[in-house]
Design an enzyme around this catalytic site. Structure first.
Site, PDB file in Angstrom:
ATOM      1  CB  CYS A 134      -0.963  -0.010   1.181  1.00 18.56           C
ATOM      2  SG  CYS A 134      -0.156  -0.064   2.812  1.00 18.56           S
ATOM      3  CG  HIS A 173      -4.659   0.659   3.678  1.00 19.54           C
ATOM      4  ND1 HIS A 173      -4.027  -0.169   2.777  1.00 19.54           N
ATOM      5  CD2 HIS A 173      -5.551   1.379   2.950  1.00 19.54           C
ATOM      6  CE1 HIS A 173      -4.514   0.040   1.572  1.00 19.54           C
ATOM      7  NE2 HIS A 173      -5.442   0.984   1.646  1.00 19.54           N
ATOM      8  CG  ASP A 216      -7.096   2.495  -0.965  1.00 20.65           C
ATOM      9  OD1 ASP A 216      -5.889   2.416  -1.264  1.00 20.65           O
ATOM     10  OD2 ASP A 216      -7.627   1.771  -0.099  1.00 20.65           O
TER      11      ASP A 216
END
Length: 674
Positions: A417, A461, A477
């Site tokens: 991520c 994250h 995202d």
């Protein structure tokens, strides 16, 4: 100087060292290694003194040891007025006490210090295992105190039994004090050594940071809701915003970090709230992170003491989170708010900042798109499509060099991520769109047994936010473009075989272990809700349910009534257990002897030994001398030697010969009286 009666026997020394070891053992992993060796050496020296092989250290040697101890503490700790050096100093106190452990008074002082060291167990952790260990430590230290009463009390069964009885008798009073005593600030609110290792999301992000967090299944957050629960796609628990980039590492930046002067609204209502009510109300129980940032959904507000709101939609705590911390939150999703129309010049510059050089390929790629007339949103769509088409989501990305963004986007194309969020924000800033990296946790596992959301470390994250005129900050995202199952179903679903691959015991692969782990977490959740978070507000609510109005008279009665009941119960128990004790036969026979001697005019004095009593009978009544001597001799052999023949002899003397002597002596005494 202590008398011989006060000198410590071997059993007392061993109990003292056992109590010190139990109190010190869980601290050894946190204290400097040399403190453990110092304690072991002090114990060795004292045992050598007991064997007569060494002498107790003199004054000069003691001063030298103290000087070395102070120097060691100064070398081991950067800050003196913090919790860790204070605990170390307390541990060293009873370590040095061993060098002058001579009398029972020294033993009591040493064991009292051991109680304090055992109490410091709860400074770092208040979980159930620590509570159980603290109970065991208290049991052993109390047994060591009981062992100082004499050699008979030093027997393990006797000392531990007495300790258990004392703790059992103290339990009702402990529970009562837990409910009624005012809530004082706990010991673990004092400053701690912030140089120690932190856990969880850090204040900076470089390639590989979140990959390391993905290997930990430790709980990070427990969240219970009062009302609706957000769907998985909206469970973004934001904690930090990274605005500065040096070519490899993202950081918060001086102007937004609350520790360095960033703006924080500490008072409720200081920052204007939306007119429409919050969509989500929830309580977060956050594990210790040794950092001040808290985690919540976007646009949070909290009325909890010591919690403030930042200008970039985050929550922070005045002091670092050194232990579990619970706080109430209300959140307004951005789609329910009036959007700020413009971005200030300072914010725009901060969220467009890029290094002067480096990562030239992504800069050129973005510039070509801009020349084609693509807007910021269109460039974002192009980049997300590229992620979806050519990139791989993995927990084992290859290492990156100096131009980390270029190497990730155009060479490896494999990442976690932080790779996707960092490269996306870099590209959007190169396109002239204000952007920032947001770090926290995403998702969580719903625990239906207690109805709360469990967020673990591997749920850490990173995602992005971009500023769009007329729409404000929008969450993007990039990881969801590559692995949408990461957001929808969690890391385990997205990572596949890579998930927790390096763990010693892959718990997630065994259903029974998964259920047991959840059950254990529910027990910890109840423990925190019931015991650890029993603050002044919960105390007041509990007392109001029990006694109604909290008047001084009612509180006094509430406190006095249980104490009176407990004391009365102890009194009854003492009386009945005392009456129920069956007296040995030999003692009953000797009491018969004493009563008959009293009728003859010779009463046994309180505390008078049987042999002394027999000698006094011989002086005051010579005709009874032979019989009292034989009876006393038989009693002593039966009582202290277990001689059954002597017991039978005592019976015979009391039945016949003593009766005859009694009548003769009584008649002589009456004649002498006339």
């Amino acid at each position: 100087m202590a008398s011989n009666r006060d000198l410590l026997p071997r059993e007392s020394l061993l109990w003292i060292f056992a109590a010190q070891f139990v109190a010190l053992l869980p601290q050894l992993s946190q204290l400097p290694l040399w403190i453990g060796f110092a304690w072991a050496f002090a114990v060795y020296w004292r045992l050598e003194v007991f064997r007569g092989r060494r002498d107790l250290p003199g004054r000069a040697l003691k001063l030298l040891v103290i000087a070395l101890t102070v120097a060691g503490l100064a070398q081991s700790y950067q800050r003196w007025f913090a919790l860790e050096p204070m605990v170390a100093l307390l541990a060293l106190s009873f370590t040095l006490k061993n060098l002058e452990l001579v009398s029972r008074r020294d033993a009591f002082v040493s064991l009292l210090l051991a109680y304090f060291v055992a109490a410091t167990l709860f400074v770092r952790e208040q979980s159930i295992p620590y509570a159980l260990y603290g109970l065991i430590a208290t049991l052993v230290i109390t047994a060591a105190l009981a062992a100082q009463l004499g050699s008979f009390s030093a027997r393990p069964r006797r000392a531990l039994g007495l300790s258990l009885r004392l703790l059992a008798q103290a339990t009702p009073l402990m529970l009562l004090l837990f409910v009624v005593m005012p809530r004082l600030g706990p010991l673990w609110n004092v400053p701690q050594d912030t140089s120690a290792g932190r856990t969880g999301v850090s204040d900076s992000m470089a390639p590989g940071d979140f990959t390391r967090l993905s290997k930990s299944a430790k709980p990070a957050l427990r969240i219970s809701f009062d009302g609706p629960i957000p769907p998985p796609e909206q469970r973004y628990w934001r904690g930090l915003v990274y605005s500065e980039f040096d070519g490899r590492t993202w950081r918060q930046g001086f102007s937004v970090d609350p520790r360095n002067g960033g703006r924080v609204y500490w008072n409720s209502g200081e920052r204007p709230l939306p007119q429409v009510g919050p969509r989500y109300r929830y309580q977060v129980i956050q594990e210790a992170s040794r950092s001040p940032w808290l985690f919540a959904l976007a646009r949070p507000a909290s009325d909890s003491a010591g919690v403030g709101e930042t200008t970039d939609d985050r929550l922070v705590k005045r002091s670092p989170v050194y232990s579990r911390f619970a706080y109430e939150v209300r959140s307004w999703p951005r789609d329910s708010q009036v959007i700020q129309s413009t971005l200030s010049g300072a914010e725009r510059r901060r969220n467009l900042q890029l290094p002067a050089d480096g990562n030239l390929r992504i800069r050129d790629w973005v510039e070509r798109l801009r020349r084609r007339g693509l807007s910021g949103e269109e460039i974002s769509s192009q980049l997300l499509a590229l992620y979806n088409r050519e990139f791989t989501y993995t927990l084992s990305p290859p290492a990156l060099g100096r131009d980390s963004v270029d190497e990730f986007l155009f060479d490896s194309q494999k990442g976690f991520c932080e790779h996707f969020a960092g490269s996306y924000v870099f590209a959007m800033r190169a396109a002239g769109v204000p952007a920032r990296v947001v770090a926290g946790y995403q998702g969580g596992e719903w625990v239906s047994g207690e109805e709360y959301l469990l967020v673990r470390e591997y749920d850490a994250h990173a995602w992005a936010e971009i500023w769009l005129d007329g729409r404000g900050w929008q969450r993007v995202d990039p990881t969801a473009a590559v692995a949408p199952e990461r957001v929808r179903d969690g890391l385990e679903s997205a990572a596949g075989e890579e998930f927790m691959r390096d763990s010693l015991l892959p718990v997630h692969r065994f259903d029974i272990l998964v259920k047991l782990r959840l059950q254990w977490d529910m027990i910890n959740y109840r423990w925190y809700q019931t015991v650890i978070s029993f603050d002044s507000e919960k105390q007041r609510d509990t007392l109001q349910r029990l006694v109604g109005e909290l008047s001084p008279l009612r509180m006094a009665l509430f406190f006095a009534a249980p104490v009176a009941v407990v004391l009365f119960g102890i009194l009854l128990w003492t009386r009945f257990t005392g009456r129920g004790r069956k007296q040995p036969v030999v003692e009953r026979l000797y009491e018969v002897f004493c009563k008959r001697m009293a009728r003859a005019g010779i009463t046994r004095r309180p505390g008078e030994a049987p042999r002394d009593f027999a000698e006094r009978i011989a002086l005051e009544s010579p005709p009874l001398a032979e019989f009292s001597g034989r009876a006393t001799d038989a009693f002593e052999r039966a009582a202290y030697g277990g001689d059954k023949e002597a017991l039978n002899e005592l019976r015979r003397l009391l039945r016949w010969r003593l009766g005859l002597s009694f009548r003769v002596s009584a008649r002589k005494n009456r004649l002498m009286g006339h």
